[in-house]
Design a protein around this motif. Structure first.
Motif, short mmCIF file in Angstrom:
data_model
loop_
_atom_site.label_atom_id
_atom_site.label_comp_id
_atom_site.label_asym_id
_atom_site.label_seq_id
_atom_site.Cartn_x
_atom_site.Cartn_y
_atom_site.Cartn_z
N GLU A 1 0.80 -1.22 -0.11
CA GLU A 1 -0.16 0.13 0.05
C GLU A 1 1.08 1.16 0.06
O GLU A 1 0.57 2.18 -0.45
CB GLU A 1 -0.91 -0.08 1.20
N HIS A 2 2.02 1.28 0.76
CA HIS A 2 2.76 2.69 0.92
C HIS A 2 4.22 2.26 0.10
O HIS A 2 5.22 2.61 0.66
CB HIS A 2 2.98 2.59 2.26
N ALA A 3 4.35 1.65 -0.94
CA ALA A 3 5.45 1.37 -1.59
C ALA A 3 5.69 2.76 -2.43
O ALA A 3 4.98 3.30 -3.21
CB ALA A 3 5.34 0.26 -2.81
N TYR A 4 7.16 3.11 -2.18
CA TYR A 4 7.57 4.38 -2.76
C TYR A 4 8.86 4.00 -3.66
O TYR A 4 9.69 3.46 -3.36
CB TYR A 4 7.80 5.44 -1.62
N GLU A 5 8.97 4.77 -4.74
CA GLU A 5 9.95 4.52 -5.57
C GLU A 5 10.56 5.72 -5.83
O GLU A 5 10.17 6.87 -5.68
CB GLU A 5 9.35 4.31 -7.00
N TYR A 6 12.21 5.90 -5.45
CA TYR A 6 12.83 6.94 -5.22
C TYR A 6 13.46 7.17 -6.83
O TYR A 6 13.82 6.49 -7.41
CB TYR A 6 14.03 6.82 -4.41
N ARG A 7 13.18 8.50 -6.92
CA ARG A 7 13.69 9.09 -8.26
C ARG A 7 14.64 10.34 -8.01
O ARG A 7 14.50 10.95 -7.08
CB ARG A 7 12.45 9.53 -9.27
#
Length: 149
Positions: free
Chosen positions: A39-45
């Protein structure tokens, strides 16, 4: 002989069923954590480098070179506007218009306040929860006389 063969089949069946039951139990035990993480997966860019001119008393003194790293919600792929463009716009406006930014004493600048302000501004423009946090990848100053021509 038949008794030994039956015993071997029975022992194999028990071992297979026990292994299967143990794996299902471990999977069921870990699935609530996986669902919460999904639900709270974040991809760092990483953003592009932003060049902000430093002007004082009507003269160009140099440029601030900044690069950010930001955590974008993996579900936010369907945004109408690029998060990179919004980040660059907000960062440029913040750095260019900040009267507290003194390039002779960068160690005194509130970097934590800058990143929190950018995260709040990005969430306001992209939707609440779209950006987890903003980190500073690179922050440097280049005097005008050192700029390549």
């Amino acid at each position: 002989m038949i008794k030994m063969l039956a015993l071997a089949v029975w022992a194999s069946a028990i071992a297979v069923l026990a292994g299967n039951a143990a794996s299902k139990w471990q999977e069921a035990k870990a699935s609530p954590q996986k669902a919460e993480a999904a639900e709270h997966a974040y991809e760092y860019r990483k953003s592009k480098v932003i060049n902000v001119p430093v002007i004082a008393d009507g003269a160009l003194l140099g440029y601030v070179l900044v690069q950010f790293l930001y955590g974008l919600d993996s579900k936010a792929e369907k945004l109408a506007i690029s998060p990179d463009a919004v980040l660059m716009d907000e960062a440029f406006r913040t750095l260019y218009g900040d009267p507290h930014l003194d390039f002779r004493h960068l160690e005194k600048y509130d970097m934590d306040g800058l990143t929190k302000k950018l995260a709040v501004a990005l969430n306001a423009r992209l939707g609440e929860g779209a950006v987890k946090d903003v980190l500073i990848q690179d922050f440097s100053y280049m005097p005008r006389n050192e700029t390549p021509r």
